[in-house]
Design a protein around this motif. Structure first.
Motif, PDB file in Angstrom:
ATOM      1  N   GLU A 108       0.838  -1.201   0.000  1.00 34.83           N
ATOM      2  CA  GLU A 108       0.000   0.000   0.000  1.00 34.83           C
ATOM      3  C   GLU A 108       0.871   1.248   0.000  1.00 34.83           C
ATOM      4  O   GLU A 108       0.618   2.209  -0.731  1.00 34.83           O
ATOM      5  N   THR A 109       1.926   1.238   0.816  1.00 37.85           N
ATOM      6  CA  THR A 109       2.816   2.391   0.908  1.00 37.85           C
ATOM      7  C   THR A 109       3.526   2.654  -0.412  1.00 37.85           C
ATOM      8  O   THR A 109       3.606   3.791  -0.878  1.00 37.85           O
ATOM      9  N   ALA A 110       4.055   1.596  -1.034  1.00 38.98           N
ATOM     10  CA  ALA A 110       4.765   1.746  -2.305  1.00 38.98           C
ATOM     11  C   ALA A 110       3.846   2.304  -3.386  1.00 38.98           C
ATOM     12  O   ALA A 110       4.265   3.152  -4.190  1.00 38.98           O
ATOM     13  N   SER A 111       2.613   1.843  -3.397  1.00 41.15           N
ATOM     14  CA  SER A 111       1.655   2.344  -4.384  1.00 41.15           C
ATOM     15  C   SER A 111       1.343   3.814  -4.145  1.00 41.15           C
ATOM     16  O   SER A 111       1.315   4.625  -5.081  1.00 41.15           O
ATOM     17  N   LYS A 112       1.127   4.173  -2.890  1.00 43.76           N
ATOM     18  CA  LYS A 112       0.785   5.545  -2.546  1.00 43.76           C
ATOM     19  C   LYS A 112       1.944   6.503  -2.807  1.00 43.76           C
ATOM     20  O   LYS A 112       1.755   7.611  -3.334  1.00 43.76           O
ATOM     21  N   GLU A 113       3.160   6.074  -2.436  1.00 44.65           N
ATOM     22  CA  GLU A 113       4.328   6.951  -2.582  1.00 44.65           C
ATOM     23  C   GLU A 113       4.698   7.206  -4.042  1.00 44.65           C
ATOM     24  O   GLU A 113       5.399   8.170  -4.345  1.00 44.65           O
ATOM     25  N   THR A 114       4.258   6.335  -4.949  1.00 45.33           N
ATOM     26  CA  THR A 114       4.563   6.512  -6.374  1.00 45.33           C
ATOM     27  C   THR A 114       3.310   6.800  -7.188  1.00 45.33           C
ATOM     28  O   THR A 114       3.317   6.658  -8.410  1.00 45.33           O
ATOM     29  N   GLU A 115       2.246   7.196  -6.520  1.00 43.63           N
ATOM     30  CA  GLU A 115       0.938   7.343  -7.174  1.00 43.63           C
ATOM     31  C   GLU A 115       1.027   8.107  -8.495  1.00 43.63           C
ATOM     32  O   GLU A 115       1.561   9.214  -8.558  1.00 43.63           O
ATOM     33  N   GLY A 116       0.525   7.476  -9.548  1.00 40.59           N
ATOM     34  CA  GLY A 116       0.465   8.119 -10.862  1.00 40.59           C
ATOM     35  C   GLY A 116       1.731   8.030 -11.681  1.00 40.59           C
ATOM     36  O   GLY A 116       1.728   8.355 -12.870  1.00 40.59           O
ATOM     37  N   LYS A 117       2.818   7.589 -11.104  1.00 38.88           N
ATOM     38  CA  LYS A 117       4.102   7.602 -11.800  1.00 38.88           C
ATOM     39  C   LYS A 117       4.242   6.391 -12.731  1.00 38.88           C
ATOM     40  O   LYS A 117       3.920   5.270 -12.370  1.00 38.88           O
ATOM     41  N   ILE A 118       4.738   6.648 -13.943  1.00 35.03           N
ATOM     42  CA  ILE A 118       4.933   5.606 -14.942  1.00 35.03           C
ATOM     43  C   ILE A 118       6.244   5.845 -15.693  1.00 35.03           C
ATOM     44  O   ILE A 118       6.880   6.888 -15.529  1.00 35.03           O
ATOM     45  N   LEU A 119       6.599   4.883 -16.529  1.00 34.30           N
ATOM     46  CA  LEU A 119       7.749   5.004 -17.416  1.00 34.30           C
ATOM     47  C   LEU A 119       7.251   5.084 -18.859  1.00 34.30           C
ATOM     48  O   LEU A 119       6.308   4.376 -19.231  1.00 34.30           O
ATOM     49  N   THR A 120       7.889   5.932 -19.655  1.00 37.00           N
ATOM     50  CA  THR A 120       7.541   6.035 -21.066  1.00 37.00           C
ATOM     51  C   THR A 120       8.807   6.039 -21.910  1.00 37.00           C
ATOM     52  O   THR A 120       9.904   6.325 -21.419  1.00 37.00           O
ATOM     53  N   ALA A 121       8.645   5.735 -23.178  1.00 39.38           N
ATOM     54  CA  ALA A 121       9.733   5.828 -24.148  1.00 39.38           C
ATOM     55  C   ALA A 121       9.211   6.653 -25.320  1.00 39.38           C
ATOM     56  O   ALA A 121       8.190   6.304 -25.915  1.00 39.38           O
TER      57      ALA A 121
END
Length: 275
Positions: A108-121
């Motif tokens: 839950e913490t890992a999901s919340k701390e990175t909320e919305g973050k993704i990788l793109t190319a």
């Protein structure tokens, strides 16, 4: 937090008629949740529960959370059915028993701390692979897939993986079960086998490794008595994120951003709301 996790399992249990798997999580759940579609963030803690161990460093699990979010967003963007995706997750949960570790605060913490973050190319969502342990160097995507569209996956040094107690793995198979002639035809620079020749037939390295139940396609072949020994380096396909390597970087004080930059130097870190 626990209520959110329980609601997630109620949703899955309803879809797949697996109350025996989620008995504890389903107790006292408001079934009204089943009438709405959870957001991407609602799925991540459950996904992480079977993708990466709960006792890994938080920063490594956060890196995995970004990877998991990216892959889910990409598949949804490509119009894949969420029912299909959840079906695959159900099977992975059953195989890994990840649900036994869930709910865990760290997911839950890992999901919340990175909320919305993704990788793109190049501004686009792409496949972001991960594996348990590399052979000391991750694979080049274009070489592994024989396709330049995967050139954003660069081969990087992950020498720290060699310190894992699981780095070397031996599999013994009876000579009678093997082709009379089996030779390695081509290796990548990273050591992973591209192709083998078995009694004149050309075989793809990764497919052969998976079919034989080997821990990786980076292996040597040795005849010992009436058996063939496959000595493998690393665990998994060797593409993208090495979870063991990322966890070791986290122990050294690296953030999830730094970890992902190490393993995906040609990708950008952004927010899916910005796409």
């Amino acid at each position: 937090m626990e209520k959110k996790a329980a609601l997630w399992f109620a949703f899955i249990g309803f879809l797949w008629l697996l109350p025996y798997v989620f008995t504890v999580a389903l107790n006292g759940i408001d079934t009204a949740f089943l009438n709405r579609s959870p957001e991407v963030e609602d799925y991540l803690p459950a996904a992480l529960s079977f993708q990466i161990p709960a006792d890994y460093q938080l920063e490594a699990i956060e890196a995995q959370a970004v990877i998991a979010r990216t892959n889910l967003c990409r598949r949804l963007q490509e119009k894949e059915s969420i029912t299909k995706i959840l079906g695959e997750w159900k099977e992975e949960i059953k195989e890994s028993h990840g649900w036994r570790n869930f709910p865990a605060d760290v997911y839950e913490t890992a999901s919340k701390e990175t909320e919305g973050k993704i990788l793109t190319a190049e501004g686009e969502l792409k496949l972001v692979p991960y594996h348990e342990l590399s052979s000391g160097q991750t694979r080049d995507g274009e070489t592994a897939f024989h396709d330049e569209k995967y050139s954003y996956l660069k081969s990087v040094d992950s020498s720290i993986d060699k310190e894992s107690p699981s780095y070397l793995n031996s599999t013994y198979i009876s000579v009678q079960q093997m082709p009379s002639e089996l030779n390695i035809e081509e290796r990548e620079e990273s050591g992973y086998i591209v192709s083998l020749r078995a009694d004149g037939n050309l075989l793809e390295g990764e497919s052969f490794a998976q079919g034989m139940g080997l821990s990786s396609s980076n292996f040597t072949i040795q005849k010992i008595g009436d058996e063939i020994r496959f000595l493998c380096r690393g665990k998994g396909h060797g593409l993208g994120f090495s979870q063991f390597g990322g966890n070791e970087l986290a122990k050294q004080g690296k953030s999830w951003e730094e970890i992902l930059k190490t393993y995906f130097p040609a990708m950008e870190q952004t927010d899916y709301m910005e796409l």
